[in-house]
Design a protein around this motif. Structure first.
Motif, PDB file in Angstrom:
ATOM      1  N   GLN A   2       0.838  -1.179   0.000  1.00 35.10           N
ATOM      2  CA  GLN A   2       0.000   0.000   0.000  1.00 35.10           C
ATOM      3  C   GLN A   2       0.882   1.240   0.000  1.00 35.10           C
ATOM      4  OE1 GLN A   2      -2.147  -0.791   3.570  1.00 35.10           O
ATOM      5  NE2 GLN A   2      -3.638  -2.095   2.569  1.00 35.10           N
ATOM      6  N   ASN A  24      -1.480   9.665  -6.547  1.00 34.27           N
ATOM      7  CA  ASN A  24      -1.833   8.310  -6.941  1.00 34.27           C
ATOM      8  C   ASN A  24      -1.709   7.387  -5.732  1.00 34.27           C
ATOM      9  OD1 ASN A  24      -0.378   9.559  -9.607  1.00 34.27           O
ATOM     10  ND2 ASN A  24      -2.135   8.258 -10.093  1.00 34.27           N
ATOM     11  N   TYR A  25      -2.579   6.416  -5.647  1.00 34.08           N
ATOM     12  CA  TYR A  25      -2.536   5.507  -4.514  1.00 34.08           C
ATOM     13  C   TYR A  25      -2.528   4.072  -5.018  1.00 34.08           C
ATOM     14  CZ  TYR A  25      -7.486   4.872  -5.465  1.00 34.08           C
ATOM     15  OH  TYR A  25      -8.681   4.595  -6.077  1.00 34.08           O
ATOM     16  N   SER A  26      -2.053   3.209  -4.157  1.00 35.54           N
ATOM     17  CA  SER A  26      -2.018   1.786  -4.462  1.00 35.54           C
ATOM     18  C   SER A  26      -2.600   1.039  -3.283  1.00 35.54           C
ATOM     19  CB  SER A  26      -0.573   1.329  -4.710  1.00 35.54           C
ATOM     20  OG  SER A  26      -0.507  -0.067  -4.860  1.00 35.54           O
ATOM     21  N   TYR A  27      -3.857   0.619  -3.434  1.00 30.38           N
ATOM     22  CA  TYR A  27      -4.547  -0.125  -2.387  1.00 30.38           C
ATOM     23  C   TYR A  27      -5.410  -1.186  -3.034  1.00 30.38           C
ATOM     24  CZ  TYR A  27      -3.219   2.850   1.495  1.00 30.38           C
ATOM     25  OH  TYR A  27      -2.501   3.493   2.453  1.00 30.38           O
ATOM     26  N   THR A  30     -10.998   0.635  -2.867  1.00 32.49           N
ATOM     27  CA  THR A  30     -11.066   2.088  -2.842  1.00 32.49           C
ATOM     28  C   THR A  30     -10.944   2.584  -1.414  1.00 32.49           C
ATOM     29  OG1 THR A  30     -12.506   2.122  -4.772  1.00 32.49           O
ATOM     30  CG2 THR A  30     -12.436   4.108  -3.410  1.00 32.49           C
ATOM     31  N   THR A  55     -17.720  11.808  -7.642  1.00 30.85           N
ATOM     32  CA  THR A  55     -16.256  11.713  -7.696  1.00 30.85           C
ATOM     33  C   THR A  55     -15.569  13.070  -7.688  1.00 30.85           C
ATOM     34  OG1 THR A  55     -16.366  11.573 -10.103  1.00 30.85           O
ATOM     35  CG2 THR A  55     -16.312   9.494  -8.880  1.00 30.85           C
ATOM     36  N   ARG A  69     -11.154   6.232 -10.346  1.00 34.44           N
ATOM     37  CA  ARG A  69     -10.865   4.867  -9.939  1.00 34.44           C
ATOM     38  C   ARG A  69      -9.960   4.174 -10.954  1.00 34.44           C
ATOM     39  NH1 ARG A  69     -13.915   1.640  -6.680  1.00 34.44           N
ATOM     40  NH2 ARG A  69     -15.650   3.105  -6.867  1.00 34.44           N
ATOM     41  N   SER A  70     -10.227   4.392 -12.235  1.00 35.18           N
ATOM     42  CA  SER A  70      -9.474   3.699 -13.295  1.00 35.18           C
ATOM     43  C   SER A  70      -8.000   4.086 -13.274  1.00 35.18           C
ATOM     44  CB  SER A  70     -10.081   4.010 -14.650  1.00 35.18           C
ATOM     45  OG  SER A  70     -10.005   5.402 -14.914  1.00 35.18           O
ATOM     46  N   GLN A  71      -7.701   5.269 -12.778  1.00 36.02           N
ATOM     47  CA  GLN A  71      -6.313   5.741 -12.730  1.00 36.02           C
ATOM     48  C   GLN A  71      -5.747   5.718 -11.319  1.00 36.02           C
ATOM     49  OE1 GLN A  71      -6.032   9.578 -14.661  1.00 36.02           O
ATOM     50  NE2 GLN A  71      -7.378   8.973 -16.327  1.00 36.02           N
ATOM     51  N   SER A  72      -6.536   5.279 -10.340  1.00 39.24           N
ATOM     52  CA  SER A  72      -6.116   5.297  -8.933  1.00 39.24           C
ATOM     53  C   SER A  72      -5.538   6.659  -8.568  1.00 39.24           C
ATOM     54  CB  SER A  72      -5.071   4.200  -8.660  1.00 39.24           C
ATOM     55  OG  SER A  72      -5.620   2.926  -8.855  1.00 39.24           O
ATOM     56  N   SER A  73      -6.283   7.688  -8.947  1.00 36.92           N
ATOM     57  CA  SER A  73      -5.786   9.041  -8.703  1.00 36.92           C
ATOM     58  C   SER A  73      -6.817   9.878  -7.962  1.00 36.92           C
ATOM     59  CB  SER A  73      -5.420   9.719 -10.018  1.00 36.92           C
ATOM     60  OG  SER A  73      -6.580   9.993 -10.786  1.00 36.92           O
TER      61      SER A  73
END
Lengths: 113, 115
Positions: A2, A24-27, A30, A55, A69-73
């Motif tokens: 994460q 940007n996140y990595s999880y 959501t 959003t 969501r598609s870009q995790s941004s």
């Protein structure tokens, strides 16, 4: 693993110009998303937050952020920057009910007159 | 309505010493979290206290310990100080179970310098 990434360490914009700060996140799922601002020698002030629903979220001081969501941004924007916006900006996430709020490394904003 | 209050605002300690930092949460909040912010970095989660117990802990050694009092105020203790412990220590308060929903309210921090 994460993580939260703010790709831009330092950004300079002219007063009155538009601003976009990237996050940007990595999880796995959501997470809950936040933007905070920190002036020199001060604590962090919450600008806005996203949990679900629309959003595009509006915050204080004329800031807004859009969750993609598609870009995790979760990028922060402001249409017209004021000299008083010069500060450090942090993107943060919490994965659901986990209380471990993770912060990005921050983006320092300089505003030129 | 008072926000989060931290004391002291600055302090200087020598390597190997011990330090105690204090935090009073925002009125109505019952949960306190502590963060370490090294120069030029984002805050790193140390631990969180709720109902006078450590509820969650980040990746920090046992030299870092804390306490929460019945009035919800909290202390952060660091033993055997290292030069690398020099940082801004932030306290954040929230309502139990709602930290994720509403975000935290942060204090202005304690600037610790270890020499």
């Amino acid at each position: 693993a994460q993580s939260v990434t703010q790709p831009d360490i330092h950004i300079t914009v002219s007063e009155g110009a538009s601003l976009e700060l990237r996050c940007n996140y990595s999880y796995g799922a959501t997470p809950y998303l936040f933007w905070y601002v920190q002036s020199p020698g001060q604590g962090l002030q919450l600008l806005l937050k996203y949990f679900s629903g629309d959003t595009l979220v509006q915050g204080i001081k004329g800031f807004e952020a859009e969750f993609k969501r598609s870009q995790s941004s979760f990028n922060l924007r402001k249409p017209s920057v004021h000299w008083s916006d010069a500060a450090e900006y942090f993107c943060a996430v919490t994965p659901g009910n986990n209380n471990d709020m993770r912060f990005g490394a921050g983006t320092r904003l300089t505003v030129k007159p | 309505d008072a926000g989060v209050t931290q004391s002291p605002t600055h302090l200087i300690k020598t390597r190997g010493q011990q330090v105690t930092l204090r935090c009073s949460p925002k009125s109505g909040h019952d949960t306190v979290s502590w963060y370490q912010q090294a120069l030029g970095q984002g805050p790193q989660f140390i631990f969180q206290y709720y109902e006078e117990e450590e509820r969650q802990r980040g990746n920090f050694p046992d030299r870092f310990s804390g306490h929460q009092f019945p009035n919800y105020s909290s202390e952060l203790n660091v033993n055997a100080l290292l030069l690398g412990d020099s940082a801004l220590y932030l306290c954040a308060s929230s309502l139990a179970g709602r930290a994720s929903n509403y975000g935290y309210t942060f204090g202005s921090g304690t600037r610790l310098t270890v020499v």
